[in-house]
Scaffold this motif. Structure first.
Motif, PDB file in Angstrom:
ATOM      1  N   ALA A 136       0.764  -1.393   0.073  1.00  0.00           N
ATOM      2  CA  ALA A 136       0.204   0.001  -0.177  1.00  0.00           C
ATOM      3  C   ALA A 136       0.786   1.024   0.052  1.00  0.00           C
ATOM      4  O   ALA A 136       0.673   2.273  -0.624  1.00  0.00           O
ATOM      5  N   GLU A 137       2.051   1.133   0.713  1.00  0.00           N
ATOM      6  CA  GLU A 137       3.043   2.269   0.960  1.00  0.00           C
ATOM      7  C   GLU A 137       3.343   2.879  -0.406  1.00  0.00           C
ATOM      8  O   GLU A 137       3.717   3.635  -0.930  1.00  0.00           O
ATOM      9  N   LEU A 138       3.817   1.391  -1.126  1.00  0.00           N
ATOM     10  CA  LEU A 138       4.471   1.604  -2.482  1.00  0.00           C
ATOM     11  C   LEU A 138       3.628   2.284  -3.480  1.00  0.00           C
ATOM     12  O   LEU A 138       3.920   3.062  -4.200  1.00  0.00           O
ATOM     13  N   VAL A 139       2.254   1.459  -3.566  1.00  0.00           N
ATOM     14  CA  VAL A 139       1.261   1.969  -4.338  1.00  0.00           C
ATOM     15  C   VAL A 139       0.973   3.550  -4.071  1.00  0.00           C
ATOM     16  O   VAL A 139       0.940   4.355  -5.052  1.00  0.00           O
ATOM     17  N   ALA A 140       0.874   3.827  -2.897  1.00  0.00           N
ATOM     18  CA  ALA A 140       0.546   5.330  -2.589  1.00  0.00           C
ATOM     19  C   ALA A 140       1.823   6.221  -3.043  1.00  0.00           C
ATOM     20  O   ALA A 140       1.559   7.279  -3.641  1.00  0.00           O
ATOM     21  N   GLY A 141       2.824   5.649  -3.419  1.00  0.00           N
ATOM     22  CA  GLY A 141       4.060   6.399  -3.760  1.00  0.00           C
ATOM     23  C   GLY A 141       4.318   6.364  -5.302  1.00  0.00           C
ATOM     24  O   GLY A 141       5.045   6.981  -5.707  1.00  0.00           O
ATOM     25  N   GLY A 142       3.396   5.567  -5.895  1.00  0.00           N
ATOM     26  CA  GLY A 142       3.456   5.657  -7.183  1.00  0.00           C
ATOM     27  C   GLY A 142       3.535   4.584  -8.145  1.00  0.00           C
ATOM     28  O   GLY A 142       3.304   3.998  -9.235  1.00  0.00           O
ATOM     29  N   ALA A 143       3.710   3.288  -7.009  1.00  0.00           N
ATOM     30  CA  ALA A 143       4.038   1.850  -7.707  1.00  0.00           C
ATOM     31  C   ALA A 143       2.537   1.340  -8.510  1.00  0.00           C
ATOM     32  O   ALA A 143       1.608   1.910  -8.124  1.00  0.00           O
ATOM     33  N   ARG A 144       2.582   0.467  -9.214  1.00  0.00           N
ATOM     34  CA  ARG A 144       1.388  -0.053  -9.797  1.00  0.00           C
ATOM     35  C   ARG A 144       1.224  -1.581  -9.304  1.00  0.00           C
ATOM     36  O   ARG A 144       2.538  -2.145  -9.285  1.00  0.00           O
ATOM     37  N   SER A 160      10.161   0.160  -9.658  1.00  0.00           N
ATOM     38  CA  SER A 160      11.653  -0.080 -10.140  1.00  0.00           C
ATOM     39  C   SER A 160      12.416  -0.662  -8.641  1.00  0.00           C
ATOM     40  O   SER A 160      12.023  -0.607  -7.640  1.00  0.00           O
ATOM     41  N   ARG A 161      13.449  -1.207  -9.139  1.00  0.00           N
ATOM     42  CA  ARG A 161      14.530  -1.816  -7.992  1.00  0.00           C
ATOM     43  C   ARG A 161      14.559  -0.810  -6.851  1.00  0.00           C
ATOM     44  O   ARG A 161      14.537  -1.148  -5.690  1.00  0.00           O
ATOM     45  N   VAL A 167       7.654  -2.945 -17.423  1.00  0.00           N
ATOM     46  CA  VAL A 167       6.821  -2.642 -15.932  1.00  0.00           C
ATOM     47  C   VAL A 167       6.410  -1.287 -15.812  1.00  0.00           C
ATOM     48  O   VAL A 167       7.098  -0.545 -16.084  1.00  0.00           O
ATOM     49  N   ALA A 168       5.198  -1.024 -15.639  1.00  0.00           N
ATOM     50  CA  ALA A 168       4.672   0.322 -15.052  1.00  0.00           C
ATOM     51  C   ALA A 168       5.331   0.587 -13.768  1.00  0.00           C
ATOM     52  O   ALA A 168       4.837  -0.153 -12.833  1.00  0.00           O
ATOM     53  N   VAL A 169       6.083   1.636 -13.787  1.00  0.00           N
ATOM     54  CA  VAL A 169       6.835   1.941 -12.264  1.00  0.00           C
ATOM     55  C   VAL A 169       6.451   3.451 -11.947  1.00  0.00           C
ATOM     56  O   VAL A 169       5.620   4.092 -12.303  1.00  0.00           O
ATOM     57  N   GLU A 170       6.833   3.625 -10.472  1.00  0.00           N
ATOM     58  CA  GLU A 170       6.513   4.942 -10.022  1.00  0.00           C
ATOM     59  C   GLU A 170       7.167   6.146 -10.976  1.00  0.00           C
ATOM     60  O   GLU A 170       7.856   5.884 -11.928  1.00  0.00           O
ATOM     61  N   ASP A 171       6.539   7.346 -10.654  1.00  0.00           N
ATOM     62  CA  ASP A 171       6.841   8.647 -11.261  1.00  0.00           C
ATOM     63  C   ASP A 171       6.359   8.398 -12.841  1.00  0.00           C
ATOM     64  O   ASP A 171       6.760   9.046 -13.579  1.00  0.00           O
TER      65      ASP A 171
END
Ligand SMILES: Cc1cc2nc3c(=O)[nH]c(=O)nc-3n(C[C@H](O)[C@H](O)[C@H](O)COP(=O)(O)OP(=O)(O)OC[C@H]3O[C@@H](n4cnc5c(N)ncnc54)[C@H](O)[C@@H]3O)c2cc1C
Length: 437
Positions: A71-79, A107-108, A229-233
């Motif tokens: 959830a934290e990662l998704v809130a930060g833009g991860a999919r 992203s890694r 892969v769709a990643v943050e930002d």
């Protein structure tokens, strides 16, 4: 135990530290790279800049050890890719959509930084910048870790998480111990990752994986192998992979040209999206597995995790998941009541079950490449023939594909593919053409 020292503070070291925080009064993570920083890109593990896919099992383990991190990662833009948002292709053909598996698009560096943040927040864990230079052993057990500054960090337990080029074998040899036997498979793989601005072009796609398969004899003749892969930002991380002389280079136009020879989502991004960064390449010469479990003696209070233990061809995306499963092996070993200061045979035995499965899957697939010349395991021809038929059946039949994807995602052991029910189903699908999309 009193203090545990983890040598190497990348993905595997961080998972090991999380596990050890439940068993040790204090855990020190010693990381040599002072350039990792908040962006999470370090000089010493350059593969961090390449596209990293987290397999479904790796994602499950991430949530297990770090609840709420998705959830934290998704809130930060991860999919978070679910259902048809995860798209697998073989020889350019889409696979039957069957897997209920979810895969995370990040992203890694973003993923690893989030894990590092969680580990750093643990009360009894300290992340320290410094290079381990050796072990202090006493009566066959670890007593401390030497650092580049000449200091010795007292340790009841030590973890080698120093990656593929770990020097542990040499350190032990100097002290009169044997090096672990090493299995190798030369794969001569070239990797290139490009980053693109993501807009609305493929709203319902999070992960794309496209590989050569039986129809092309595992050659890039029908379609360009690669993934994205769709990643943050709001970015796409796109990878192209080629063996031997077919390695992708850093030229952005050549990168786009190769993408246009790929499956539809890769072509769409090549045509619609701007590149945001330079293309970065990586040469992966060989898979290697250090088999500590085959040694007759080994120091007490010492384990090896992550790439320091086994590093396999990255096209199958297994490394991060293996690191997490090895952390599980460590937790089960320590919980079993084993004395932490004795040789950790129980850990190595458990870890070798997961490592063996990953090794079997990746090396069997690698051997399909004409330039890979062995070593061939017993029964390889039959395994390969059956594997090809199951791959063909998985293209059209959701039930076969479900098992296939469970194996790819490391949820099930590769032997699941030889279950009579799976073999019979695959045979029926191929003989009668009864597969359903
Ligand atoms: C091109 C490429 C693409 C990949 N793609 C994927 C993928 O899609 N999915 C996936 O799951 N895996 C992938 N992998 C595998 C994954 O990158 C590795 O499995 C993972 O990095 C292993 O983590 P690790 O912590 O064991 O080692 P590393 O990440 O290599 O880290 C080792 C750490 O140890 C530190 N260190 C080294 N020596 C010392 C010392 N003496 N003292 C202190 N610290 C030290 C280093 O600075 C480094 O930070 C890929 C690998 C490559 C090469």
């Amino acid at each position: 135990m009193k203090r545990a020292v983890v040598m190497g503070g990348s993905y595997a070291g961080l998972f090991a530290a999380r596990v050890l925080s439940d068993f040790a009064e204090e855990v020190v993570v010693l990381e040599a790279d002072d350039t990792i920083g908040t962006a999470g890109i370090g000089r010493r593990a350059p593969q961090r800049r390449q596209l990293h896919a987290l397999l479904a099992m790796g994602h499950t383990q991430l949530e297990r050890w770090f609840p709420g991190l998705t959830a934290e990662l998704v809130a930060g833009g991860a999919r978070l890719g679910e259902g048809d948002e995860v798209r697998f292709f073989v020889d350019g053909r889409p696979k039957a959509s069957a897997s209920g598996a979810r895969m995370l698009g990040a992203s890694r560096p973003f993923l690893e930084s989030a894990v590092r943040g969680r580990v750093a927040a643990l009360e009894n864990v300290r992340l320290v910048t410094g290079r381990a230079t050796g072990l202090v052993l006493e009566r066959g057990r670890v007593r401390g870790v030497r650092t580049a500054g000449g200091e010795v960090l007292d340790a009841w337990f030590a973890v080698d998480a120093m990656g593929r080029s770990s020097r542990l074998g040499g350190w032990l040899e100097q002290e009169g111990w044997e090096r672990a036997p090493v299995d190798r498979m030369k794969v001569d793989l070239g990797y290139a990752t490009g980053t693109f601005r993501r807009g609305d072009e493929l709203r319902d796609t999070v992960i794309v994986h496209s590989s050569a398969g039986p129809a092309s004899g595992y050659q890039p003749t029908l379609t360009e192998p690669g993934g994205m892969v769709a990643v943050e930002d709001d970015r796409w991380s796109v990878v192209l992979a080629g063996y031997a002389d077919d390695r992708p280079g850093t030229d952005p136009e050549e990168f786009r040209t190769r993408m246009r020879r790929g499956v539809e989502p890769l072509r769409t991004v090549a045509d619609a999206c701007a590149m945001t960064d330079e293309v970065v390449t990586y040469h992966f010469a060989e898979s290697l597995r250090r088999d500590y479990g085959r040694l007759g003696r080994f120091p007490g209070g010492l384990v090896v995790v992550g790439d320091a233990l086994t590093s396999v061809n990255p096209v199958y995306g297994q490394g991060l998941t293996l690191a997490a499963l090895e952390a599980n092996s460590l937790a089960v070993h320590l919980r079993s009541g084993a004395a932490a200061r004795e040789p950790a045979w129980g850990y190595f035995r458990r870890a070798s079950a997961v490592v063996g499965a990953a090794w079997q899957l990746s090396t069997t697939a690698d051997l399909a490449q004409p330039h890979v010349t062995g070593p061939y395991p017993p029964g390889y021809r039959l395994t390969r023939w059956a594997g090809d038929r199951i791959t063909e059946a998985s293209l059209v039949d959701p039930a076969v594909d479900a098992t296939y994807m469970n194996v790819v995602n490391m949820i099930e052991h590769p032997r699941a593919l030889t279950r009579p029910a799976v073999l019979l189903r695959a045979a029926r699908v191929l003989l009668t053409g009864s597969g359903r999309r």
